[in-house]
Design a protein around this motif. Structure first.
Motif, PDB file in Angstrom:
ATOM      1  N   LEU A 102      -3.956   0.241   6.341  1.00 11.03           N
ATOM      2  CA  LEU A 102      -3.675  -1.076   6.903  1.00 11.03           C
ATOM      3  C   LEU A 102      -2.197  -1.224   7.260  1.00 11.03           C
ATOM      4  O   LEU A 102      -1.853  -1.931   8.195  1.00 11.03           O
ATOM      5  CB  LEU A 102      -4.095  -2.177   5.927  1.00 11.03           C
ATOM      6  N   GLY A 103      -1.335  -0.569   6.536  1.00 14.07           N
ATOM      7  CA  GLY A 103       0.087  -0.636   6.838  1.00 14.07           C
ATOM      8  C   GLY A 103       0.448   0.080   8.124  1.00 14.07           C
ATOM      9  O   GLY A 103       1.444  -0.248   8.770  1.00 14.07           O
ATOM     10  N   MET A 130      -7.349  -0.290 -14.492  1.00  7.96           N
ATOM     11  CA  MET A 130      -7.937   0.221 -13.287  1.00  7.96           C
ATOM     12  C   MET A 130      -7.987   1.749 -13.402  1.00  7.96           C
ATOM     13  O   MET A 130      -7.003   2.388 -13.727  1.00  7.96           O
ATOM     14  CB  MET A 130      -7.078  -0.208 -12.092  1.00  7.96           C
ATOM     15  N   ASN A 131      -9.135   2.297 -13.112  1.00  7.79           N
ATOM     16  CA  ASN A 131      -9.238   3.750 -13.230  1.00  7.79           C
ATOM     17  C   ASN A 131      -8.610   4.443 -12.016  1.00  7.79           C
ATOM     18  O   ASN A 131      -8.230   3.812 -11.034  1.00  7.79           O
ATOM     19  CB  ASN A 131     -10.686   4.185 -13.443  1.00  7.79           C
ATOM     20  N   LYS A 132      -8.476   5.746 -12.087  1.00  7.61           N
ATOM     21  CA  LYS A 132      -7.738   6.505 -11.081  1.00  7.61           C
ATOM     22  C   LYS A 132      -8.431   6.494  -9.725  1.00  7.61           C
ATOM     23  O   LYS A 132      -7.760   6.449  -8.681  1.00  7.61           O
ATOM     24  CB  LYS A 132      -7.545   7.941 -11.548  1.00  7.61           C
ATOM     25  N   LYS A 133      -9.759   6.496  -9.684  1.00 11.98           N
ATOM     26  CA  LYS A 133     -10.466   6.495  -8.407  1.00 11.98           C
ATOM     27  C   LYS A 133     -10.211   5.197  -7.643  1.00 11.98           C
ATOM     28  O   LYS A 133      -9.951   5.203  -6.442  1.00 11.98           O
ATOM     29  CB  LYS A 133     -11.962   6.682  -8.623  1.00 11.98           C
ATOM     30  N   LEU A 149      -7.678   3.183  -8.063  1.00 16.53           N
ATOM     31  CA  LEU A 149      -6.261   3.131  -7.716  1.00 16.53           C
ATOM     32  C   LEU A 149      -5.981   3.953  -6.460  1.00 16.53           C
ATOM     33  O   LEU A 149      -5.292   3.496  -5.545  1.00 16.53           O
ATOM     34  CB  LEU A 149      -5.412   3.644  -8.885  1.00 16.53           C
ATOM     35  N   LEU A 150      -6.557   5.159  -6.378  1.00 12.39           N
ATOM     36  CA  LEU A 150      -6.367   5.994  -5.197  1.00 12.39           C
ATOM     37  C   LEU A 150      -7.004   5.368  -3.954  1.00 12.39           C
ATOM     38  O   LEU A 150      -6.436   5.408  -2.864  1.00 12.39           O
ATOM     39  CB  LEU A 150      -6.939   7.391  -5.437  1.00 12.39           C
ATOM     40  N   LEU A 151      -8.171   4.772  -4.130  1.00  7.36           N
ATOM     41  CA  LEU A 151      -8.832   4.101  -3.016  1.00  7.36           C
ATOM     42  C   LEU A 151      -8.008   2.914  -2.528  1.00  7.36           C
ATOM     43  O   LEU A 151      -7.838   2.705  -1.323  1.00  7.36           O
ATOM     44  CB  LEU A 151     -10.236   3.649  -3.437  1.00  7.36           C
ATOM     45  N   THR A 152      -7.460   2.153  -3.445  1.00  8.66           N
ATOM     46  CA  THR A 152      -6.626   1.005  -3.083  1.00  8.66           C
ATOM     47  C   THR A 152      -5.361   1.455  -2.366  1.00  8.66           C
ATOM     48  O   THR A 152      -4.954   0.858  -1.361  1.00  8.66           O
ATOM     49  CB  THR A 152      -6.253   0.204  -4.348  1.00  8.66           C
TER      50      THR A 152
END
Length: 118
Positions: free
Chosen positions: A16-17, A1-4, A6-9
């Motif tokens: 949501l938390g 998974m690329n960094k963008k 990962l940051l979006l996730t």
């Protein structure tokens, strides 16, 4: 998974938390440091739940929209009334101080209206 991705996730997970704005104590019921005026929106009468102790459960809401569950044991060990909880019905306004019912404001207004009406 690329960094963008990962940051979006991670950002979506944090958003949501944070959606649930009530603490665990508020979900379970009223804790000892709650002092507020609340409206009774639900009543569940349990005349003899276990042994000789009778209980009455209330669903309460404050002006900020937070809901609380209040479980009231009606009698002490000496079989004396603890507070005004046996007389609480749906639609009443209660003053709760340090997690205990202090006044039923609706009942007091009704008595005052009757006395002043003579």
């Amino acid at each position: 998974m690329n960094k963008k991705k990962l940051l979006l996730t991670l950002a979506m997970g944090m958003m949501l938390g944070g959606c649930d704005n009530q603490s665990e104590n508020e979900k379970k019921g009223i804790n000892e440091n709650v002092t507020d005026t609340m409206l009774v929106i639900g009543v569940w009468n349990q005349p003899h739940t276990y042994s000789w102790k009778s209980e009455k459960d209330f669903m309460l809401v404050n002006k900020r929209g937070q809901r609380y569950k209040y479980e009231a044991a009606l009698y002490d060990e000496d079989l004396e009334l603890r507070d005004v909880s046996p007389y609480v019905e749906r639609g009443d306004t209660l003053y709760i101080e340090n997690g205990r019912i202090v006044k039923n404001l609706t009942m007091e207004r009704m008595a005052e209206r009757y006395v002043n009406g003579r």
